[in-house]
Design a protein around this motif. Structure first.
Motif, mmCIF file in Angstrom:
data_model
loop_
_atom_site.group_PDB
_atom_site.id
_atom_site.type_symbol
_atom_site.label_atom_id
_atom_site.label_comp_id
_atom_site.label_asym_id
_atom_site.label_seq_id
_atom_site.Cartn_x
_atom_site.Cartn_y
_atom_site.Cartn_z
ATOM 1 N N PHE A 127 3.484 1.589 -2.629
ATOM 2 C CA PHE A 127 4.332 1.330 -3.789
ATOM 3 C C PHE A 127 5.318 0.202 -3.503
ATOM 4 C CE2 PHE A 127 3.563 5.782 -5.530
ATOM 5 C CZ PHE A 127 2.854 5.326 -6.639
ATOM 6 N N GLY A 149 1.728 -1.855 -4.899
ATOM 7 C CA GLY A 149 0.432 -1.238 -5.155
ATOM 8 C C GLY A 149 0.519 -0.089 -6.136
ATOM 9 N N SER A 150 -0.631 0.467 -6.422
ATOM 10 C CA SER A 150 -0.754 1.564 -7.379
ATOM 11 C C SER A 150 -1.691 2.627 -6.815
ATOM 12 C CB SER A 150 -1.300 0.982 -8.686
ATOM 13 O OG SER A 150 -2.089 1.877 -9.374
ATOM 14 N N LEU A 151 -1.503 3.859 -7.279
ATOM 15 C CA LEU A 151 -2.385 4.939 -6.830
ATOM 16 C C LEU A 151 -3.819 4.746 -7.316
ATOM 17 C CD1 LEU A 151 -0.102 8.087 -7.198
ATOM 18 C CD2 LEU A 151 -0.800 6.923 -5.104
ATOM 19 N N ASP A 152 -4.032 3.880 -8.296
ATOM 20 C CA ASP A 152 -5.395 3.609 -8.760
ATOM 21 C C ASP A 152 -6.278 3.075 -7.633
ATOM 22 O OD1 ASP A 152 -4.747 4.401 -11.314
ATOM 23 O OD2 ASP A 152 -4.378 2.357 -12.036
ATOM 24 N N MET A 161 -3.881 0.818 -1.846
ATOM 25 C CA MET A 161 -3.065 0.766 -3.061
ATOM 26 C C MET A 161 -2.866 -0.658 -3.544
ATOM 27 S SD MET A 161 -0.254 3.748 -2.290
ATOM 28 C CE MET A 161 0.686 3.438 -3.796
ATOM 29 N N ARG A 162 -2.936 -1.625 -2.661
ATOM 30 C CA ARG A 162 -2.763 -3.038 -3.038
ATOM 31 C C ARG A 162 -3.976 -3.592 -3.780
ATOM 32 N NH1 ARG A 162 0.867 -6.078 -3.748
ATOM 33 N NH2 ARG A 162 0.020 -7.808 -2.625
ATOM 34 N N HIS A 180 -5.121 -2.471 -6.399
ATOM 35 C CA HIS A 180 -4.786 -2.335 -7.815
ATOM 36 C C HIS A 180 -3.276 -2.455 -7.954
ATOM 37 C CE1 HIS A 180 -8.803 -1.056 -9.034
ATOM 38 N NE2 HIS A 180 -8.835 -0.429 -7.876
ATOM 39 N N ARG A 206 0.520 -2.769 -9.327
ATOM 40 C CA ARG A 206 1.196 -2.218 -10.497
ATOM 41 C C ARG A 206 1.340 -3.317 -11.543
ATOM 42 N NH1 ARG A 206 4.903 -0.006 -6.877
ATOM 43 N NH2 ARG A 206 6.426 -1.509 -7.538
ATOM 44 N N LYS A 207 1.216 -2.902 -12.788
ATOM 45 C CA LYS A 207 1.402 -3.846 -13.883
ATOM 46 C C LYS A 207 2.875 -3.911 -14.246
ATOM 47 C CE LYS A 207 -3.163 -2.697 -15.581
ATOM 48 N NZ LYS A 207 -3.512 -1.886 -14.432
ATOM 49 N N GLU A 240 5.228 -0.904 -15.302
ATOM 50 C CA GLU A 240 4.628 0.372 -14.907
ATOM 51 C C GLU A 240 5.572 1.072 -13.942
ATOM 52 O OE1 GLU A 240 0.858 1.653 -12.160
ATOM 53 O OE2 GLU A 240 0.568 -0.008 -13.542
ATOM 54 N N SER A 254 7.013 3.273 -10.844
ATOM 55 C CA SER A 254 6.574 3.411 -9.454
ATOM 56 C C SER A 254 6.059 4.752 -9.266
ATOM 57 C CB SER A 254 7.710 3.116 -8.489
ATOM 58 O OG SER A 254 8.147 1.802 -8.665
#
Length: 181
Positions: free
Chosen positions: A20, A24-27, A170-171, A173, A175-176, A179, A181
Motif C-alpha cells: 500500500f 499498490g492494491s490488493l488486486d 500489489m504493485r 495493480h 491504486r487508482k 481509491e 488505501s
C-alpha cells in the motif's frame, strides 16, 4: 501455536503495508496468483507437523508444495516478485540443509535459555544442539522472547521474502486516483 501464527502473519501484514505504501492494491494479490490452494496446503502441512510430529517428511512435503506453487507462478512474476520468491526458496533450502544434516532442526541452548525453554526439550520440529550438531549457524539460533520462539536465518529469509513478494505483487495493480488505501 500463537507464536507460529504471529511469525507467519507478520510478513503478510508487513508485505501488505509496504505494498500500500508503494501505491499498490490488493488486486495484485487477489487476481495475480494461481494455485493459492497450494499455499493453504503448505500451511496445513506445517500445522499438522506441529501437532503430529512426523520429522523431516512433513517439512520436505511443505518445501515441495511451496516449490510447486512458485513453479506454477514464476512466469508471471515481476523482477521484484522473483527476488522475494528467491529469498523464500533460499530460506527453505537453508532450513532443509540444517534438517538434512542433523535429522531435525537443532536449536541453540543459549537461545532456549533466553526464551525460557527448559534445557534439552525436544519438539515435533526441533531438538537441542549437541556436540555433534553440524552447521549450527543454519539452525534455530535467534530468540524471539515475546513469542517464546527461536528462529533460524532461513526463517528470516522466508519472512522477508514473503513480505517482498506480497508488496511487489500489489504493485502489479496500482491504486487508482481517489481509491482508499
Amino acid at each position: 501455536m500463537p507464536g507460529f501464527l504471529v511469525l507467519a502473519g507478520v510478513p503478510v501484514v508487513a508485505g501488505v503495508v509496504a505494498g500500500f505504501w508503494r501505491g499498490g492494491s490488493l488486486d495484485g494479490i487477489a487476481g495475480g496468483f494461481r494455485g493459492l490452494w497450494l499455499l493453504w496446503l503448505a500451511v496445513g502441512t506445517q500445522v499438522a507437523h506441529a501437532y503430529l510430529g512426523g520429522g523431516a517428511a512433513f517439512l520436505a512435503l511443505t518445501f515441495l508444495i511451496v516449490l510447486g506453487w512458485v513453479a506454477v507462478n514464476l512466469a508471471g512474476f515481476s523482477p521484484g516478485m522473483r527476488g522475494g520468491a528467491g529469498l523464500v526458496l533460499g530460506g527453505a533450502v537453508m532450513n532443509g540443509v540444517a534438517i538434512a544434516v542433523n535429522g531435525a532442526m537443532p536449536y541453540s541452548a543459549w537461545a532456549a535459555e533466553v526464551i525460557g525453554l527448559p534445557a534439552g526439550s525436544a519438539t515435533a520440529k526441533n531438538e537441542p544442539e549437541t556436540a555433534g550438531t553440524r552447521l549450527m549457524f543454519l539452525a534455530d539460533v535467534i530468540p524471539v522472547p515475546g513469542l517464546q520462539k527461536i528462529v533460524s536465518l532461513g526463517d528470516v529469509a522466508i519472512s522477508v521474502g514473503s513480505a517482498l513478494l506480497i508488496a511487489a505483487a500489489m504493485r502489479r495493480h496500482p491504486r487508482k486516483e481517489g481509491e482508499p488505501s
